[in-house]
Design an enzyme around this catalytic site. Structure first.
Site, short mmCIF file in Angstrom:
data_model
loop_
_atom_site.label_atom_id
_atom_site.label_comp_id
_atom_site.label_asym_id
_atom_site.label_seq_id
_atom_site.Cartn_x
_atom_site.Cartn_y
_atom_site.Cartn_z
N HIS A 185 2.11 7.87 3.59
CA HIS A 185 2.09 6.44 3.88
C HIS A 185 2.57 6.10 5.28
O HIS A 185 2.70 4.92 5.60
CB HIS A 185 2.97 5.68 2.87
CG HIS A 185 2.32 5.46 1.55
ND1 HIS A 185 1.44 4.44 1.30
CD2 HIS A 185 2.43 6.15 0.39
CE1 HIS A 185 1.04 4.50 0.04
NE2 HIS A 185 1.61 5.53 -0.53
N LYS A 220 6.48 -9.79 6.01
CA LYS A 220 6.44 -8.35 5.74
C LYS A 220 7.84 -7.80 5.94
O LYS A 220 8.75 -8.52 6.33
CB LYS A 220 5.44 -7.63 6.66
CG LYS A 220 5.66 -7.92 8.13
CD LYS A 220 4.59 -7.25 8.98
CE LYS A 220 3.27 -7.99 8.91
NZ LYS A 220 2.26 -7.29 8.11
N ARG A 221 8.00 -6.51 5.70
CA ARG A 221 9.28 -5.87 5.96
C ARG A 221 9.61 -5.99 7.46
O ARG A 221 8.71 -5.94 8.30
CB ARG A 221 9.18 -4.40 5.53
CG ARG A 221 10.44 -3.58 5.65
CD ARG A 221 10.27 -2.28 4.87
NE ARG A 221 9.09 -1.54 5.27
CZ ARG A 221 9.08 -0.61 6.23
NH1 ARG A 221 10.19 -0.34 6.90
NH2 ARG A 221 7.98 0.04 6.53
N LYS A 223 6.50 -3.23 13.43
CA LYS A 223 5.69 -4.35 12.94
C LYS A 223 5.71 -5.52 13.92
O LYS A 223 4.94 -6.47 13.81
CB LYS A 223 6.16 -4.78 11.55
CG LYS A 223 5.91 -3.72 10.49
CD LYS A 223 6.43 -4.13 9.12
CE LYS A 223 6.25 -3.05 8.08
NZ LYS A 223 4.85 -2.88 7.64
N THR A 277 -1.16 -3.96 3.27
CA THR A 277 -1.84 -4.60 2.14
C THR A 277 -1.66 -6.11 2.20
O THR A 277 -2.46 -6.86 1.65
CB THR A 277 -1.32 -4.08 0.78
OG1 THR A 277 0.11 -4.15 0.76
CG2 THR A 277 -1.78 -2.66 0.54
N LYS A 289 -4.33 -9.40 1.35
CA LYS A 289 -4.04 -10.58 0.52
C LYS A 289 -4.39 -11.85 1.29
O LYS A 289 -4.97 -12.79 0.73
CB LYS A 289 -2.57 -10.58 0.12
CG LYS A 289 -2.20 -9.46 -0.83
CD LYS A 289 -0.70 -9.17 -0.84
CE LYS A 289 -0.43 -7.83 -1.52
NZ LYS A 289 0.93 -7.34 -1.27
#
Length: 788
Positions: free
Chosen positions: A329, A517-518, A523, A625, A629
């Site tokens: 991952h 998100k995290r 990110k 993911t 969404k």
């Protein structure tokens, strides 16, 4: 349906001596949950029997981010609306269940993916059961105080959990060097949609063999009397204990081995009930998917258990290798788990011994294949004092897969390059997916109804490829207007929810530009923050004309020990304080950081977004993911050419997204040529001004202006450190390109018809991103098990 309501009334009476309408939300939740469980029991039992007679698969994951179960279970059973109406007749609003906590047994995408896969497997009748840990406390509840993240415990079990059944009779023992504990299984039914099939998620809870020493207590040694109980329960107390210290590393290793050993003992018990001590069918009847490196101790533990059945090492290892498959991952080095060998010998010495046997076998196999010494050195499973779990998983698995096309190619070309050269036949791609039932049908019923109307049936709920029929309507003005009306309604609902949860007054008449998100540096929530400051200064100085008022919404949790991530949260909140209260900009620009972002918050957020922020440094987001969404609910993607963003742009058309920034090949070139962020910073006054808000007194770093955590963030962008290059995630390089893309998206939004069409193109072409598609691919190409 009538049976469930009758059972609900009986349960309310027997448990609480109350009528249904008199129950508190937690009492109603427990009573209705038990009524549902009673109703599905025959189907669950029949499904277990059917799975036991055929080849089956197991999903091993340290995280299962299931979220709130009530609405989803009622929805999959097709009775949500009926229950809603019957409760309403009794004066009960079904929304009371929003007061019940999520089962936050995951950290982010990894755990939510596992939950979606279980949902899809049940719906597609794939014989897949999950194994994980029943943490007493979820990740943590996040509070925001003075702009800072504060963590508090998340005791999600305090109102009891009707969905998990304790199976005391199937408890097993798990032993460490210094401790033996009981593993108690709790079974959660995973209900399929439009099928009678029900799969199982089995979660293990650690308990003491002897939980109370009466003699010690009698001798007034009260702490000693409960020490064994406390030490055992600590193993499954918290998701991902902080491992900054030795004790934390020990606990995390114990946690991983605990659930792997318990799960394998369980699988072997079931197998032996059919075949006795003949293990020649084991790999033919069982497939185990390792969800990242957390469950990789499964491999040596399976070898150990098979050797206890009078099998030699080579025989046991071949069975283990044929049984296991590994999903990678991440390409981030720090997330590819490595354990100190001396730590393993102190915690699970037998497992370390077997890993050494596997490591030696690997080197012998590579020698026999004629692999060079240099290449063999890069493939050592035990290298000095370090055990490389990703290498162990790759060697000891039949298949290895990445989770998006780009990610899989990076595994082949870089992260697992040597392994791909030696074992190319093992590598596959399985692009991630999401369940359209929870992430559209349940959380966006208005849009779901519109899609059903346009597509001609609701079969898209179990076959998302059918949503492509919506392409026939994307140019229709009435369809676009209807979509825009639905989006506005969802924005109003989100604004109301944010007011309830966080107290902010959000204007639903603005663009909703959302990044949830995290919180991690790669990110690049910090890049988003810098872009907002850039736009703020341009607005202040009248350099940006025709700006459509925009609300930027952030939601993210930072790991408790991740100082930089916490500093970014504080910085975003400082920006919010500035722009939300500036009379020159407050009607054009608003920023909100919502607290305790979780599955239930996400269900409200993804349906209301106009713009989905997916800004990871190219090559570092394995898939994502959240981006799927947002796409499915009609948001455009503002993002880098990374992870599943690439496939989203391919499916919906790049003209319907806002792709910006350096691509993987650009970043490789920058690294090769010697990337110098200080040079770009010095050459661009706008960049310098924005980045310097970290240190120039614009914002309050808790009174530590120029010296605190903001200064450390500033240094990380402009100065090399002993462990990381300056601007390791290329924020300064991408910032101007990002601001341009953001302004273009803002300008395009003004044409509501054209922008609405872009959104509809995203929805109509989201069929690929269903977890149903992904799970059937796993079933056919990795596990070789049956499916619908």
């Amino acid at each position: 349906m009538g049976n469930i309501m009758e059972k609900l009334e009986l349960t309310a009476q027997s448990m609480y001596c109350k009528k249904v309408e008199e129950l508190t939300p937690s009492e109603l939740h427990l009573s209705l949950g038990k009524a549902v469980m009673g109703e599905i029991a025959p189907n669950w039992e029949a499904s277990k029997a059917k799975h036991n007679n055929n080849r089956r698969a197991y999903y091993f994951s340290a995280e299962f981010l299931m979220g709130r179960m009530m609405y989803n279970n009622l929805y999959c059973l097709g009775i949500l609306d009926d229950v809603k109406k019957l409760l309403k007749k009794k004066g009960v609003d079904i929304n009371v269940f929003e007061d019940i906590d999520d089962a936050a047994l995951g950290n982010g995408g990894l755990g939510r993916l596992a939950a979606c896969y279980l949902d899809s497997a049940a719906t597609q009748e794939v014989p897949l059961d999950g194994y994980g840990i029943r943490y007493k406390y979820g990740l943590f509840k996040q509070l925001i105080k003075d702009g800072y993240q504060v963590e508090v415990s998340d005791n999600w079990q305090r109102f009891e959990d009707p969905w998990c059944l304790r199976r005391e009779d199937e408890a097993v023992l798990v032993s460490f060097k210094d401790q033996t504990v009981r593993a108690i299984p709790y079974d959660m039914a995973v209900i399929g949609c439009k099928t009678s099939n029900i799969n199982t998620l089995r979660l293990w809870q650690a308990e003491a063999v002897n939980d109370f020493d009466f003699t010690a207590f009698n001798d007034t040694e009260y702490d000693k009397a409960v020490k064994e109980k406390n030490d055992a329960e600590n193993i499954t107390k918290v998701l991902y204990p902080n491992d900054n210290k030795y004790e934390g590393k020990v606990l995390r290793l114990k946690q991983q081995y605990f659930f792997c050993s318990a799960s394998l003992q369980d699988i072997m018990r079931r197998y032996k009930a059919k075949h006795g001590n003949d293990f020649s069918y084991f790999a033919k009847e069982n497939a185990i998917q390792l969800n990242d490196t957390h469950p990789v101790s499964c491999v040596p533990e399976l070898v150990r258990l098979l050797m206890l059945e009078n099998m030699n090492f080579d025989e046991a290892f071949e069975i283990a290798r044929k049984t296991c498959a590994y999903t990678n991952h991440t390409v981030l080095g720090e997330a590819l788990e490595k354990w100190p060998a001396d730590l393993m010998t102190q915690v699970v010495p037998e497992i370390y011994h077997i890993i050494c046997l596997i490591a030696n076998k690997c080197q012998e196999e590579l020698t026999a294949k004629g692999i060079s010494e240099d290449m063999k050195a890069k493939m050592r499973i035990v290298d000095g004092n370090v055990v490389h779990m990703a290498r162990l998983a790759t060697y000891a698995s039949t298949y290895v897969n990445g989770v998006a096309q780009l990610h899989t190619e990076i595994l082949k070309d870089d992260v697992l390059k040597e392994w791909y050269q030696v074992y190319p036949e093992r590598f596959q791609n399985k692009t991630n997916g999401i369940t359209q039932r929870r992430w559209l049908g349940l959380c966006n019923p208005e849009l779901a109804a519109m899609i059903t109307d346009k597509v001609g049936s609701d079969e898209w709920l179990t076959d998302l490829s059918l949503i492509s029929k919506l392409n026939e309507s994307v140019n229709d003005t009435r369809t676009i207007n209807k979509f825009n009306t639905i989006k506005k309604k969802k924005k109003v609902q989100l604004a109301e929810y944010i007011k309830k949860m966080d107290g902010y007054d959000v204007n639903p008449d603005t663009i909703f530009d959302i990044q949830v998100k995290r919180l991690h540096e790669y990110k690049r929530q910090l890049l988003n923050a810098f872009s907002i400051m850039t736009i703020y200064y341009r607005l202040k100085e009248n350099k940006l004309k025709n700006w459509t008022p925009t609300t930027f919404i952030f939601g993210a949790k930072a790991a408790p020990g991740y100082a930089r991530a916490k500093a970014i949260i504080k910085y975003i909140n400082e920006i919010a304080n500035l722009v939300n209260n500036d009379p020159d900009t407050k009607d054009l620009l608003q920023v909100y950081f919502i607290s305790n972002y979780n599955v239930s918050y996400a269900e409200k957020i993804v349906v209301a977004a106009d713009i989905s922020e997916q800004t990871s440094t190219a090559g570092l987001e394995a898939s994502g993911t959240g981006n799927m969404k947002f796409m499915l609910n009609g948001a455009v993607t503002l993002g880098t050419y990374d992870g599943a963003n690439i496939e989203i742009a391919e499916c919906a058309g790049e003209e319907n997204e806002y792709i910006f920034g350096a691509r993987v090949e650009d970043i490789e070139k920058l690294k090769a040529e010697g990337y110098d962020p200080k040079k770009l910073y010095d050459a661009n006054p706008e960049i310098k001004r924005v980045v310097d808000t970290l240190i120039d007194g614009t914002f309050d770093d808790d009174g530590a202006q120029g010296e605190g955590s903001f200064k450390e963030l500033h240094d990380s962008l402009l100065k090399d450190s002993s462990w990381q290059k300056a601007d390791n995630y290329f924020l300064i390089y991408d910032l101007p390109l990002y601001v341009d893309a953001k302004i273009k998206a803002n300008a395009d939004y003004a044409d509501r018809k054209a922008f609405g069409k872009k959104c509809l193109m995203n929805i109509a072409n989201a069929g690929k991103f269903s977890s149903d598609r992904a799970i059937v691919e796993y079933a056919k190409e990795i596990w070789h098990v049956s499916h619908k």
